[in-house]
Scaffold this motif. Structure first.
Motif, short mmCIF file in Angstrom:
data_model
loop_
_atom_site.label_atom_id
_atom_site.label_comp_id
_atom_site.label_asym_id
_atom_site.label_seq_id
_atom_site.Cartn_x
_atom_site.Cartn_y
_atom_site.Cartn_z
N UNK A 254 22.72 -19.23 15.95
CA UNK A 254 21.80 -18.53 15.47
C UNK A 254 20.64 -19.33 14.87
N UNK A 255 20.56 -20.49 14.21
CA UNK A 255 19.49 -21.06 13.78
C UNK A 255 18.98 -22.22 14.79
N UNK A 256 19.56 -22.37 16.07
CA UNK A 256 19.32 -23.22 16.99
C UNK A 256 17.64 -23.19 17.20
N UNK A 257 17.14 -22.15 17.36
CA UNK A 257 15.68 -22.00 17.90
C UNK A 257 14.71 -22.37 16.63
N UNK A 258 15.13 -21.98 15.45
CA UNK A 258 14.38 -22.62 14.23
C UNK A 258 14.74 -24.13 14.08
N UNK A 259 15.84 -24.51 14.33
CA UNK A 259 16.34 -26.10 14.26
C UNK A 259 15.38 -26.88 15.19
N UNK A 260 15.11 -26.44 16.54
CA UNK A 260 14.45 -26.85 17.48
C UNK A 260 13.10 -26.92 17.09
N UNK A 262 11.64 -26.86 14.09
CA UNK A 262 11.42 -27.81 13.14
C UNK A 262 11.44 -29.23 13.71
N UNK A 263 12.60 -29.44 14.56
CA UNK A 263 12.49 -31.09 15.22
C UNK A 263 11.22 -31.33 16.01
N UNK A 264 10.65 -30.31 16.69
CA UNK A 264 9.44 -30.74 17.37
C UNK A 264 8.18 -30.81 16.32
N UNK A 265 8.35 -30.14 15.24
CA UNK A 265 7.02 -30.13 14.32
C UNK A 265 7.33 -31.56 13.48
N UNK A 266 8.20 -32.02 13.33
CA UNK A 266 8.55 -33.39 12.42
C UNK A 266 7.95 -34.19 13.54
N UNK A 267 8.37 -34.42 14.79
CA UNK A 267 8.26 -35.21 15.76
C UNK A 267 6.98 -35.53 16.54
N UNK A 268 6.60 -34.18 16.41
CA UNK A 268 4.89 -34.22 17.16
C UNK A 268 3.78 -33.92 16.02
N UNK A 269 4.10 -33.55 14.83
CA UNK A 269 3.03 -33.35 13.80
C UNK A 269 3.13 -34.32 12.71
N UNK A 302 14.03 -39.27 9.36
CA UNK A 302 13.49 -38.08 8.81
C UNK A 302 14.57 -37.20 8.09
N UNK A 303 14.51 -36.23 7.60
CA UNK A 303 15.56 -35.35 7.11
C UNK A 303 15.89 -34.56 8.40
N UNK A 304 17.18 -34.37 8.83
CA UNK A 304 17.45 -33.70 10.09
C UNK A 304 17.52 -32.21 10.04
N UNK A 305 17.44 -31.62 8.83
CA UNK A 305 17.22 -30.20 8.52
C UNK A 305 16.61 -30.08 7.31
N UNK A 306 15.71 -29.23 7.28
CA UNK A 306 14.70 -29.08 5.95
C UNK A 306 15.43 -28.44 4.87
N UNK A 307 14.89 -28.57 3.60
CA UNK A 307 15.36 -27.93 2.60
C UNK A 307 14.58 -26.80 2.50
N UNK A 308 15.59 -25.39 2.35
CA UNK A 308 14.61 -24.02 2.39
C UNK A 308 14.51 -23.59 1.20
N UNK A 484 20.30 -38.12 22.89
CA UNK A 484 18.99 -37.63 23.94
C UNK A 484 18.07 -36.96 22.84
N UNK A 485 16.67 -37.18 23.09
CA UNK A 485 15.58 -36.50 22.45
C UNK A 485 15.92 -34.82 22.49
N UNK A 486 16.16 -34.37 21.37
CA UNK A 486 16.25 -32.72 21.01
C UNK A 486 17.72 -32.60 20.63
N UNK A 487 18.54 -33.96 20.74
CA UNK A 487 19.78 -33.50 20.12
C UNK A 487 19.84 -33.21 18.32
N UNK A 488 20.48 -32.31 18.06
CA UNK A 488 20.24 -31.71 16.50
C UNK A 488 21.75 -32.21 15.85
#
Length: 499
Positions: A254-260, A262-269, A302-308, A484-488
């Motif tokens: 359920x959280x995969x889309x949000x987690x991915x 976030x991962x892209x946001x951290x590594x790209x921004x 970096x933090x692997x999952x953000x504090x919400x 691999x890149x994208x592994x959560x």
């Protein structure tokens, strides 16, 4: 003869009466004790008019005292006590641990605590600090939803909370200094507000940055995941239990889309935002010519999952604190990403530099705005949300360190916090580490067990580093742990609510 006896009898009666009065004076009633205590309060500016009230109504807090101001540099022992004798030889004892007055008289059934006012009028019971910082601000400002003006009166009122946060920060800072070998240096020279020996101080300066919220729709994906239309109106959802509402985040699928996202946001921004400034300021080239002769890798942890953070109207979070005091590394740089408009009392408040205490909110009128600040050292807090909007935001941390084939082994007095320590013999004087975070300073309570942090590596070539650019084969981020890149990495309870 009779006259002499009469005089003796009169003198005896006068002495007996005086002795009786003296004995009577030591049999002080509860009413007289209350009167004496009331007089003591008027002198000491104590709170709470009744000695008989329960201690829960007179919260005992770690607050400044008019009797003996306790500065951060106070050398008074934690076990020191001051006593005040009363007429019946009871003792009102002030301990440093709770800074309250306790009637220890055996005639009482239980000790009674009186909290000390932080120089506020004793006739204003509505302005008595409690242990809840957000509620105190709300009480002082009469629930105004706008950002409070931290005038002298309000600062005096919250001094109890702020002074405690200062002490916690200083205690943790001294432990960090001890951990990295501060016994070789003068403690007085290592103020927490000084940038000396602090990893990459220029990168820690508070600033905002923009991003495309359509390319990185963190807010929309989170709303879809938990089943709400508008994150700022979560408080109007039929499900009011936040733990139930955010339960889909506990499911990996359920959280995969949000987690991915976030991962892209951290590594790209976020990482490129820090990296571009570091390159512009030539931070990675701040090392000796010997080290510049080969390639090395810059690691972004970096933090692997953000504090919400979800703060509905009427709710408040933690009071003044810095992340270092709660076990985070001094090398961390904080990111604050509002997913809803933040304003007034629903925003996060911080200071621009450690010790400055120029409290101000991190506001955002719309999505697509993020903040970088020195949360490891700067005190920050949330107020009680008296607005009509829920604040939803993400908080996470990034640190930078160097992974090179040739490790430094010289203890440099000017960079003892930002270097690695080894047992080999000292090498050339100019062969020292730079302003990146050392391994000792990088370690914290959250890195001992894998999973909280993830890492990306960038390889920097010697010629590219001198040009202020990455080499072509180092322009792509890659995972440090071989995945691999994208592994959560799965979040756990260290991330906080709802995990």
């Amino acid at each position: 003869m009779m006259t002499s006896q009469s005089g003796a009898a009169t003198a005896h009666r006068q002495y007996s009466a005086k002795a009786g009065r003296t004995r009577h004076n030591y049999k002080i009633s509860d009413a007289e004790i209350s009167r004496n205590a009331e007089q003591l309060r008027s002198v000491l500016h104590l709170q709470h008019p009744s000695l008989g009230e329960a201690s829960s109504q007179a919260p005992v807090m770690d607050m400044p005292c008019n009797l003996m101001p306790l500065s951060e540099e106070s050398s008074v022992s934690s076990s020191e006590e001051r006593s005040f004798p009363s007429r019946n030889k009871t003792r009102l004892t002030r301990t440093r641990s709770n800074r309250s007055f306790t009637d220890t008289s055996p005639s009482r059934d239980c000790p009674v605590s009186i909290a000390i006012s932080s120089s506020l009028p004793s006739t204003d019971p509505e302005h008595v600090p409690s242990k809840w910082f957000g509620a105190d601000i709300n009480k002082f400002t009469d629930g105004q939803p706008d950002a409070p003006s931290f005038n002298p009166s309000l600062r005096k009122f919250i001094e109890a909370h702020v002074s405690k946060a200062r002490r916690m920060r200083e205690d943790r800072w001294q432990k960090v200094l001890k951990k990295i070998g501060s016994n070789h240096y003068r403690r007085s020279a290592h103020s927490i507000g000084s940038n000396a020996h602090i990893p990459y101080p220029s990168l820690r300066q508070e600033r905002s940055f923009l991003f495309d919220d359509e390319t990185y729709p963190l807010h929309q994906i989170l709303a879809d995941t938990i089943g709400v239309k508008d994150l700022s109106l979560i408080h109007q959802h039929e499900e009011q239990d936040k733990r139930v509402l955010l339960k889909p985040l506990l499911n990996p699928e359920s959280r995969r889309a949000f987690h991915e996202c976030y991962e892209n946001f951290v590594t790209s921004i976020c990482i490129p935002e820090i990296h571009s400034r570091a390159m512009a300021e030539n931070i990675f080239n701040n090392s000796s010519s010997t080290r510049n002769s080969g390639s090395e890798e810059i690691c972004y942890r970096y933090q692997a999952f953000p504090c919400l953070r979800v703060m509905k109207p009427g709710e408040f979070s933690i009071g003044p604190h810095c992340d270092m005091a709660y076990g985070h590394s001094i090398g961390n740089i904080n990111f604050h990403i509002p997913l809803t408009p933040t304003f007034g009392t629903n925003a996060l408040y911080t200071e621009t530099h450690p010790g400055r205490e120029d409290w101000h909110p991190l506001t955002a009128k719309s999505r697509g705005l993020g903040y970088i600040f020195d949360g490891a050292r700067c005190l920050h807090f949330s107020l009680e949300n008296t607005t009509e909007r829920t604040r939803v935001s993400l908080d996470f941390r990034i640190a930078i360190y160097r992974k090179s084939g040739r490790r430094p082994n010289l203890i440099n007095e000017s960079n003892f916090l930002t270097r690695n320590y080894h047992e080999e013999a000292a090498i050339e004087e100019n062969d020292v580490d730079d302003v990146l975070c050392s391994e000792r300073a990088l370690e914290d309570n959250y890195s001992t067990v894998p999973g909280y942090y993830d890492e990306f590596l960038l390889e920097v070539g010697a010629s590219a580093r001198r040009r202020g650019q990455f080499s072509s084969h180092g322009s792509v981020l890659r995972k440090n742990n071989g995945r691999v890149v994208g592994g959560l990495l799965a979040p756990d309870k260290r991330v906080g609510f709802p995990f």
